[in-house]
Design an enzyme around this catalytic site. Structure first.
Site, PDB file in Angstrom:
ATOM      1  N   SER A   1       0.871  -1.191  -0.050  1.00 14.21           N
ATOM      2  CA  SER A   1       0.179   0.093  -0.064  1.00 14.21           C
ATOM      3  C   SER A   1       0.889   1.393  -0.137  1.00 14.21           C
ATOM      4  O   SER A   1       0.322   2.483  -0.486  1.00 14.21           O
ATOM      5  CB  SER A   1      -0.929  -0.014   1.070  1.00 14.21           C
ATOM      6  OG  SER A   1      -0.312   0.121   2.287  1.00 14.21           O
TER       7      SER A   1
ATOM      8  N   HIS B   1      -5.711  -5.079  -1.784  1.00 15.86           N
ATOM      9  CA  HIS B   1      -5.540  -3.731  -2.768  1.00 15.86           C
ATOM     10  C   HIS B   1      -5.460  -4.247  -3.880  1.00 15.86           C
ATOM     11  O   HIS B   1      -5.421  -3.012  -4.821  1.00 15.86           O
ATOM     12  CB  HIS B   1      -4.275  -2.995  -2.116  1.00 15.86           C
ATOM     13  CG  HIS B   1      -4.220  -2.023  -1.063  1.00 15.86           C
ATOM     14  ND1 HIS B   1      -5.148  -0.756  -0.950  1.00 15.86           N
ATOM     15  CD2 HIS B   1      -3.617  -2.303   0.257  1.00 15.86           C
ATOM     16  CE1 HIS B   1      -4.930  -0.444   0.039  1.00 15.86           C
ATOM     17  NE2 HIS B   1      -4.277  -1.141   0.925  1.00 15.86           N
TER      18      HIS B   1
ATOM     19  N   LYS C   1     -12.967  -2.334   0.047  1.00 18.37           N
ATOM     20  CA  LYS C   1     -12.135  -1.558  -0.828  1.00 18.37           C
ATOM     21  C   LYS C   1     -12.838  -1.333  -2.281  1.00 18.37           C
ATOM     22  O   LYS C   1     -13.861  -0.946  -2.230  1.00 18.37           O
ATOM     23  CB  LYS C   1     -10.682  -1.959  -0.834  1.00 18.37           C
ATOM     24  CG  LYS C   1      -9.924  -1.662   0.496  1.00 18.37           C
ATOM     25  CD  LYS C   1      -8.326  -1.922   0.548  1.00 18.37           C
ATOM     26  CE  LYS C   1      -7.857  -1.430   1.894  1.00 18.37           C
ATOM     27  NZ  LYS C   1      -7.428  -2.465   2.617  1.00 18.37           N
TER      28      LYS C   1
HETATM   29  C1  LIG Z   1      -7.254  -2.907   4.081  1.00 17.17           C
HETATM   30  C2  LIG Z   1      -6.692  -4.145   3.956  1.00 17.17           C
HETATM   31  C3  LIG Z   1      -6.849  -5.095   4.919  1.00 17.17           C
HETATM   32  C4  LIG Z   1      -8.097  -5.095   6.187  1.00 17.17           C
HETATM   33  O1  LIG Z   1      -9.158  -5.190   5.364  1.00 17.17           O
HETATM   34  P1  LIG Z   1     -10.611  -4.893   6.127  1.00 17.17           P
HETATM   35  O2  LIG Z   1     -11.778  -5.673   5.551  1.00 17.17           O
HETATM   36  O3  LIG Z   1     -11.032  -3.440   5.855  1.00 17.17           O
HETATM   37  O4  LIG Z   1     -10.383  -5.284   7.546  1.00 17.17           O
HETATM   38  C5  LIG Z   1      -6.171  -6.328   5.260  1.00 17.17           C
HETATM   39  N1  LIG Z   1      -4.982  -6.743   4.306  1.00 17.17           N
HETATM   40  C6  LIG Z   1      -4.767  -5.758   3.393  1.00 17.17           C
HETATM   41  C7  LIG Z   1      -3.448  -5.733   2.695  1.00 17.17           C
HETATM   42  C8  LIG Z   1      -5.575  -4.478   3.394  1.00 17.17           C
HETATM   43  O5  LIG Z   1      -4.973  -3.356   2.712  1.00 17.17           O
END
Ligand SMILES: *Cc1c(COP(=O)(O)O)cnc(C)c1O
Length: 393
Positions: free
Chosen positions: A182, A210, A241
């Site tokens: 990220s 992501h 996301k």
């Molecule tokens: C955002 C993210 C998570 C967490 O996701 P949620 O569903 O919001 O708990 C886990 N792993 C990665 C790589 C992320 O970017």
């Protein structure tokens, strides 16, 4: 009883503030989208994970309402006690079809999926070989498991090979990586990871949070990008996301692995089932993904355009194969100035500096969305130019 602890917290909080690390929340007074209302002012949002622009999608809102009308507001139970609805099974099937996997298990969030994936599957006899930049939820999940831990430098295949050699003493091995990291927006080199996994008898797990919906021509994630659909043992991901941005997580992959998680994964066994409205919208979302590739195409075109134009304007951007564009500023204090001034221009971007990124590698992270129109991207680029002039002279 509280006085001493209160003073302790007040001091810690003041220290955080003094170090410039206090996280102030921005209050949005509109749905999430390219344009948002903040303190009565219209702003352009370049820091959401709303990659496909679905967070306020009308069809998904409708599908969620219909789902609630048909199946109610909440489940008020965990699945192993009260079962689940037909909707949950349908969504799990949709996710398996999307990723080309055998079966899927839903969680309340991907944080839970990652927290509950290692401990049920591996013991002290086994090894987890983890990328040093993996998400916090993977790190926490690994901590809950007794397997021996190995860490390799971000996307460094020579180091991964060294760790795999060291891990030959263990019974089973699994390599764990984020699909897209990220902070840089780089895609994990899954082709090489897979090769090494074959050579050193290891399984592979990819967190597609992501990358799903974003990477690969049709947004099927890094397994599409590297032609490895159906070959990776475990994928985890989020519905929070690109996939609408509401809530929900999943683990998808080999049948027996998913079966075992249903028996023993603690966030699945001891936490509530996803709400029917969100599940119904999730089903509709995956249907939309299979009907058209419009959003993925627009996202990819937007990202290419933004990066190309920023480079033409002389900005130093990290190469990106995702919707994350890191505009390098290097100096920490300056990165905060850039972010603040961009905000004055009505553009929301985030400035990151040590310890979130390595020392001397401060940057502005720009997240591109299919919700952005050309004019939004141009406004962002113009704001960068104006702010650079103000700061650099
Ligand atoms: C955002 C993210 C998570 C967490 O996701 P949620 O569903 O919001 O708990 C886990 N792993 C990665 C790589 C992320 O970017």
């Amino acid at each position: 009883m509280y006085t001493n602890f209160q003073q302790h917290l007040q001091k810690e909080l003041a220290d955080i503030e003094a170090a410039g690390l206090y996280k102030h929340e921005r209050i949005i007074e509109s749905p999430q989208g390219a344009e948002i209302m903040v303190a009565g002012k219209k702003c352009l949002n370049f820091c959401a994970n709303n990659y496909l622009g679905l967070a306020a999608n009308k069809e998904l809102v409708e599908a969620a309402k219909k789902g609630m009308d048909a199946r109610g507001f909440g489940m008020a139970s965990v699945r192993f006690i009260c079962g689940c609805q037909d909707l949950h099974k349908q969504l799990e099937k949709k996710i398996s079809e999307f990723f080309g996997t055998e079966d899927t298990i839903l969680y309340a969030a991907c944080f839970d999926a990652n927290g509950g994936v290692f401990e049920p599957l591996l013991t002290a006899e086994d090894a987890i070989i983890s990328d040093s930049l993996n998400h916090a939820s993977i790190i926490d999940g690994v901590r809950l498991c007794k397997a021996v831990r190995y860490r390799y430098k971000n996307a460094d295949m020579a180091d991964l090979e060294e760790q795999l050699k060291a891990a030959q003493a263990q019974r089973f091995r699994i390599i764990v990586t984020d699909g897209v990291f990220s902070m840089d927006g780089n895609v994990c080199p899954l082709d090489k990871i897979y090769e090494l996994a074959q050579k050193y008898d290891a399984m592979v797990m990819v967190d597609e949070s992501h990358s799903a919906g974003v990477v690969g021509k049709t947004g099927r994630g890094v397994t599409e990008r590297y032609n490895l659909r159906g070959k990776i043992e475990i994928l985890t991901g989020t519905l929070g996301k690109a996939f609408g941005g509401a809530m929900g997580g999943f683990t998808t992959g080999r049948k027996e692995i998913i079966d075992m998680l249903r028996q023993r994964s603690r966030p699945y066994l001891f936490s509530n089932s996803m709400a029917p409205g969100l599940v119904a919208a999730g089903i509709r979302m995956f249907e939309m993904m299979s009907e058209t590739n419009e959003l993925q195409d627009k996202l990819h075109a937007n990202t290419d355009y933004f990066l190309r134009r920023m480079k033409e304007e002389g900005f130093d951007c990290k190469p990106s194969e995702s919707a994350i564009c890191a505009v390098m500023i290097y100096d920490a204090a300056k990165s905060q100035k850039y972010a603040a001034k961009m905000q004055e221009e009505g553009i929301f971007v985030t400035g990151f500096y040590y310890p979130v990124v390595p020392k001397g590698e401060a940057r502005i992270r720009v997240q591109i969305s299919a919700a952005h129109e050309r004019e939004h991207l141009d406004k962002c680029i113009e704001a960068f130019k104006k702010v650079r002039k103000e700061i650099e002279g």
